[in-house]
Design an enzyme around this catalytic site. Structure first.
Site, PDB file in Angstrom:
ATOM      1  N   HIS A 134       0.872  -1.178   0.000  1.00 45.29           N
ATOM      2  CA  HIS A 134       0.000   0.000   0.000  1.00 45.29           C
ATOM      3  C   HIS A 134       0.909   1.228   0.000  1.00 45.29           C
ATOM      4  O   HIS A 134       2.028   1.175   0.511  1.00 45.29           O
ATOM      5  CB  HIS A 134      -0.838  -0.057   1.285  1.00 45.29           C
ATOM      6  CG  HIS A 134      -1.906   0.967   1.411  1.00 45.29           C
ATOM      7  ND1 HIS A 134      -1.656   2.259   1.797  1.00 45.29           N
ATOM      8  CD2 HIS A 134      -3.247   0.888   1.236  1.00 45.29           C
ATOM      9  CE1 HIS A 134      -2.796   2.930   1.862  1.00 45.29           C
ATOM     10  NE2 HIS A 134      -3.783   2.128   1.524  1.00 45.29           N
ATOM     11  N   ASP A 211       3.056  -4.674   8.061  1.00 45.54           N
ATOM     12  CA  ASP A 211       1.874  -3.833   7.943  1.00 45.54           C
ATOM     13  C   ASP A 211       0.657  -4.765   8.051  1.00 45.54           C
ATOM     14  O   ASP A 211       0.331  -5.487   7.113  1.00 45.54           O
ATOM     15  CB  ASP A 211       1.899  -3.104   6.594  1.00 45.54           C
ATOM     16  CG  ASP A 211       0.602  -2.344   6.333  1.00 45.54           C
ATOM     17  OD1 ASP A 211      -0.283  -2.347   7.203  1.00 45.54           O
ATOM     18  OD2 ASP A 211       0.488  -1.757   5.239  1.00 45.54           O
ATOM     19  N   GLN A 214      -4.548  -5.033   6.904  1.00 46.50           N
ATOM     20  CA  GLN A 214      -5.577  -5.954   6.402  1.00 46.50           C
ATOM     21  C   GLN A 214      -5.630  -7.246   7.206  1.00 46.50           C
ATOM     22  O   GLN A 214      -6.713  -7.750   7.477  1.00 46.50           O
ATOM     23  CB  GLN A 214      -5.311  -6.287   4.922  1.00 46.50           C
ATOM     24  CG  GLN A 214      -5.516  -5.124   3.978  1.00 46.50           C
ATOM     25  CD  GLN A 214      -6.946  -4.604   3.965  1.00 46.50           C
ATOM     26  OE1 GLN A 214      -7.901  -5.348   4.204  1.00 46.50           O
ATOM     27  NE2 GLN A 214      -7.112  -3.326   3.690  1.00 46.50           N
ATOM     28  N   LYS A 237     -10.459  -0.605  10.507  1.00 43.02           N
ATOM     29  CA  LYS A 237     -10.711  -1.876   9.819  1.00 43.02           C
ATOM     30  C   LYS A 237     -11.002  -2.983  10.835  1.00 43.02           C
ATOM     31  O   LYS A 237     -11.519  -4.028  10.479  1.00 43.02           O
ATOM     32  CB  LYS A 237      -9.520  -2.251   8.942  1.00 43.02           C
ATOM     33  CG  LYS A 237      -9.258  -1.236   7.816  1.00 43.02           C
ATOM     34  CD  LYS A 237      -8.194  -1.720   6.870  1.00 43.02           C
ATOM     35  CE  LYS A 237      -7.444  -0.619   6.165  1.00 43.02           C
ATOM     36  NZ  LYS A 237      -8.164   0.077   5.133  1.00 43.02           N
ATOM     37  N   CYS A 375      -4.826   2.510  -3.591  1.00 42.84           N
ATOM     38  CA  CYS A 375      -3.593   3.014  -2.970  1.00 42.84           C
ATOM     39  C   CYS A 375      -2.447   2.022  -3.153  1.00 42.84           C
ATOM     40  O   CYS A 375      -1.622   1.827  -2.256  1.00 42.84           O
ATOM     41  CB  CYS A 375      -3.785   3.312  -1.489  1.00 42.84           C
ATOM     42  SG  CYS A 375      -4.894   4.675  -1.199  1.00 42.84           S
TER      43      CYS A 375
HETATM   44  C1  LIG Z   1      -2.354  -2.850   3.510  1.00 42.91           C
HETATM   45  C2  LIG Z   1      -2.687  -1.479   4.010  1.00 42.91           C
HETATM   46  N1  LIG Z   1      -1.738  -0.745   4.586  1.00 42.91           N
HETATM   47  C3  LIG Z   1      -1.974   0.478   5.076  1.00 42.91           C
HETATM   48  C4  LIG Z   1      -3.232   1.032   4.995  1.00 42.91           C
HETATM   49  C5  LIG Z   1      -3.438   2.398   5.539  1.00 42.91           C
HETATM   50  O1  LIG Z   1      -4.421   2.425   6.513  1.00 42.91           O
HETATM   51  P1  LIG Z   1      -4.872   3.841   7.099  1.00 42.91           P
HETATM   52  O2  LIG Z   1      -5.365   4.634   5.913  1.00 42.91           O
HETATM   53  O3  LIG Z   1      -5.949   3.527   8.057  1.00 42.91           O
HETATM   54  O4  LIG Z   1      -3.683   4.452   7.699  1.00 42.91           O
HETATM   55  C6  LIG Z   1      -4.256   0.320   4.376  1.00 42.91           C
HETATM   56  C7  LIG Z   1      -5.591   0.919   4.210  1.00 42.91           C
HETATM   57  O5  LIG Z   1      -6.322   0.618   3.290  1.00 42.91           O
HETATM   58  C8  LIG Z   1      -3.981  -0.973   3.888  1.00 42.91           C
HETATM   59  O6  LIG Z   1      -4.936  -1.716   3.312  1.00 42.91           O
END
Ligand SMILES: Cc1ncc(COP(=O)(O)O)c(C=O)c1O
Length: 417
Positions: A134, A211, A214, A237, A375
């Protein structure tokens, strides 16, 4: 195991109707039809208990934390720290000192990039990520590398969307100062072999950030068993409110890192000559935190645990298998992300139809999916598509909702015949 087989073997099966009743938003309509919410990878819906926790905080004990001796402040501080204990237990951290509350996973990763990165990454060093990250797990490292004269290395993925582990291993070298990879891809659904990744990196003494944005709401996560150095997650999430993020860090790292943001609450003493830092985790929580958000996140975690992540995972896996088969039967549909080990994400393109048009037409049928690059633009480039349509599943989704998606895709076909 199918739900029927699970029942036969005496395993409790997720009672989806009962779960759905806990989520008030699922009773609403969208475009005049029953809402079919399949955009859970973007954010999940909130159970009533989470919504109530926020109201209760503001109606019964709103006060700032860690600052007052009055009763309300004591209650609020205790509730806030209790939420941290719940998060700590949820991820099986060895102590709640290792849990830092942030605004979201993005901030958690940025915290590590600033505080750990600026301490340990210098000119000529390398940070290693994967090709399925992401943007939140790309851009902070790009900024760091640019500032330090370091190099961002990217481990490739194959046509199924699986990490190429041999290539990854070859990229872990003398100059690698940190590996930062996703536990589960938001664009493809791939679950990474994080145990292998950590073993390979640790063999060379390289710390690993996962990270878990998900993964954390789809499968049990045990940071001690994984032995990861950092784990980032995002509250919205996890069926919790927006504005809450989580960073787990091993105590040795957190202790050795300078603060990220400066201000109130993160200090032990301040003079104009010098300030000293508060103990963990407060050193990393400058200013008034999202108190109601943390408390509500704790309630969301209670809620998830009352259902059981193993039950949730089993239900979602059965639904993913059903959805994969159902979508395979749709004329001209190509699935993007066919990893052998994946969860809850059905990302696809339709011959001759732009994903945005898919999103718009299925929305008219009351079906909410996400279209775009999610993203994760490098993933789109890797698969040679500008965007995908993505249906993403959560504990309250049903086969009927997958059927509704398939019917709505039939409408797309009629429009673009
Ligand atoms: C794999 C992953 N990393 C990071 C994020 C970032 O999350 P946040 O926007 O809540 O910081 C997301 C959000 O969709 C994600 O799916």
């Amino acid at each position: 195991m199918t739900p029927v087989a699970a029942q036969a073997r005496g395993f409790p099966v997720l009672d989806v109707a009962r779960v759905r009743a806990d989520f008030p938003i699922l009773r609403r309509q969208a475009r005049g039809r029953p809402l079919v919410y399949l955009d859970n990878a973007a954010t999940t819906q909130k159970p009533q208990v989470v919504i109530d926790a926020i109201t209760r905080y503001y109606t019964e004990y709103n006060a700032n934390v860690h600052r007052g001796v009055h009763e309300l402040s004591e209650i609020a501080s205790e509730a806030y720290e209790n939420a941290r204990r719940k998060v700590s237990a949820f991820f099986n951290a060895s102590h709640e000192r290792q849990i830092v509350f942030t605004r979201n996973a993005t901030e958690s990763i940025n915290l590590v990039a600033h505080a750990f990165g600026r301490t340990h990454v210098g000119a000529g060093d390398e940070v290693l990520i994967s090709a399925m990250e992401h943007h939140s797990n790309i851009v902070p490292w790009q900024l760091l590398c640019e500032e330090r004269g370091a190099r961002l290395r990217v481990a490739p993925i194959d046509d199924r969307g699986e990490l190429m582990l041999d290539e990854f291993e070859a990229l872990v070298g003398e100059r690698t100062k940190l590996v930062s990879v996703t536990h589960m891809s938001n664009a493809l659904g791939t679950i990474n072999p994080v145990e292998d990744i950590i073993r390979i990196a640790h063999r060379r003494g390289v710390p690993v950030l996962l990270d878990g944005s998900q993964a954390a709401y789809h499968m049990p996560v045990d940071v001690q068993a994984l032995d990861c150095d950092f784990y980032a997650a995002t509250g919205h999430k996890l069926y919790g409110p927006t504005g809450m993020g989580i960073l787990y860090g091993k105590e040795t790292h957190l202790e050795s890192m300078p603060p990220f943001l400066g201000g109130g609450d993160m200090i032990s003493s301040v003079t104009f000559e010098k300030s000293t830092w508060n103990t963990l985790p407060h050193k990393f929580e400058a200013g008034t935190p999202d108190i109601s958000g943390a408390i509500a996140l704790g309630v969301a975690i209670d809620y998830i645990q009352s259902i059981g992540l193993s039950q949730i995972a089993e239900h979602e896996q059965a639904l993913l298998a059903y959805g994969t088969d159902a979508l395979a039967a749709v004329d001209g549909l190509r699935m993007i992300g066919t990893a052998r080990h994946k969860a809850s994400i059905l990302s696809f393109v339709l011959d001759g139809v732009h994903p945005h048009d898919i999103g718009t037409i299925v929305d008219r049928e009351g079906v909410a999916v996400r279209t775009g690059h999610h993203c994760a633009q490098p993933v789109m480039h890797r698969f040679g598509v500008p965007a995908t349509a993505r249906a993403s599943l959560a504990m309250y989704n049903t086969r009927d909702e997958i059927d509704a998606l398939v019917r709505a895709l039939g409408r797309v076909r009629e429009v673009f015949h």
